[in-house]
Design a protein around this motif. Sequence first.
Motif, mmCIF file in Angstrom:
data_model
loop_
_atom_site.group_PDB
_atom_site.id
_atom_site.type_symbol
_atom_site.label_atom_id
_atom_site.label_comp_id
_atom_site.label_asym_id
_atom_site.label_seq_id
_atom_site.Cartn_x
_atom_site.Cartn_y
_atom_site.Cartn_z
ATOM 1 N N ARG A 1 0.833 -1.204 0.000
ATOM 2 C CA ARG A 1 0.000 0.000 0.000
ATOM 3 C C ARG A 1 0.872 1.260 0.000
ATOM 4 N N LEU A 2 1.941 1.249 0.774
ATOM 5 C CA LEU A 2 2.858 2.390 0.780
ATOM 6 C C LEU A 2 3.484 2.578 -0.598
ATOM 7 N N GLU B 1 2.192 1.777 -3.444
ATOM 8 C CA GLU B 1 1.143 2.360 -4.295
ATOM 9 C C GLU B 1 1.052 3.866 -4.105
ATOM 10 N N LEU B 2 1.297 4.307 -2.879
ATOM 11 C CA LEU B 2 1.238 5.732 -2.550
ATOM 12 C C LEU B 2 2.545 6.448 -2.874
ATOM 13 N N VAL C 1 5.485 5.815 -1.431
ATOM 14 C CA VAL C 1 6.247 6.024 -0.205
ATOM 15 C C VAL C 1 7.129 4.811 0.062
ATOM 16 N N ARG D 1 2.170 15.214 7.065
ATOM 17 C CA ARG D 1 2.285 13.937 6.345
ATOM 18 C C ARG D 1 3.713 13.401 6.456
ATOM 19 N N ASP E 1 -4.953 11.709 7.671
ATOM 20 C CA ASP E 1 -5.453 11.253 6.365
ATOM 21 C C ASP E 1 -4.476 10.288 5.712
ATOM 22 N N PHE E 2 -3.185 10.583 5.796
ATOM 23 C CA PHE E 2 -2.184 9.693 5.217
ATOM 24 C C PHE E 2 -2.218 8.318 5.888
ATOM 25 N N GLU F 1 -5.163 6.404 4.740
ATOM 26 C CA GLU F 1 -4.949 6.015 3.344
ATOM 27 C C GLU F 1 -3.982 4.832 3.251
ATOM 28 N N ALA F 2 -2.944 4.849 4.074
ATOM 29 C CA ALA F 2 -1.922 3.802 4.024
ATOM 30 C C ALA F 2 -2.334 2.530 4.750
#
Length: 152
Positions: free
Chosen positions: A6-7, A9-10, A12, A66, A115-116, A119-120
């Motif tokens: 997931r990170l 994908e973001l 990160v 963030r 929010d981050f 999202e993560a």
Amino acid sequence: MSITDRLAELGVTLGSPAAPAANYVPFVKSGATLYVSGQISNGPDGMVKGKLGADMDVAAGADAARLCAISLLEQVKAACDGDIERLKRVVKLTGFVNSTADFTDQPKVINGASDFLVEALGDAGRHARSAVSAASLPLGVAVEIEGIFEIE
């Protein structure tokens, strides 16, 4: 989906966590609870400095928050011996915003971290939170956030 996926994908990648700048440790484990010391707004381009309500707007402050959240996850990964997948949930964040006396949007700034994390991490990223003003923060940074996490 794994936290690592997931990170990615973001966009990160968790790097090496920052070392303590004084006589304290970056985190303390007590059973399944992990307490992470305050992480300042520091990113690939260096420290994000500024005072909300003077020379920085809410959007820039949220971006700084963030960065703090990413640093928190770097510390969690280090505390979990390099395995971020051991993170079960974010329990609580305390966010400090370098702001003027009349600035009142500290929660909107700390939303950048909250929010981050949602999202993560999805529901595991939902947490209790405080967002407070500070007359100044170390090195003139815009935001500092500490966190409490549940790990396995």
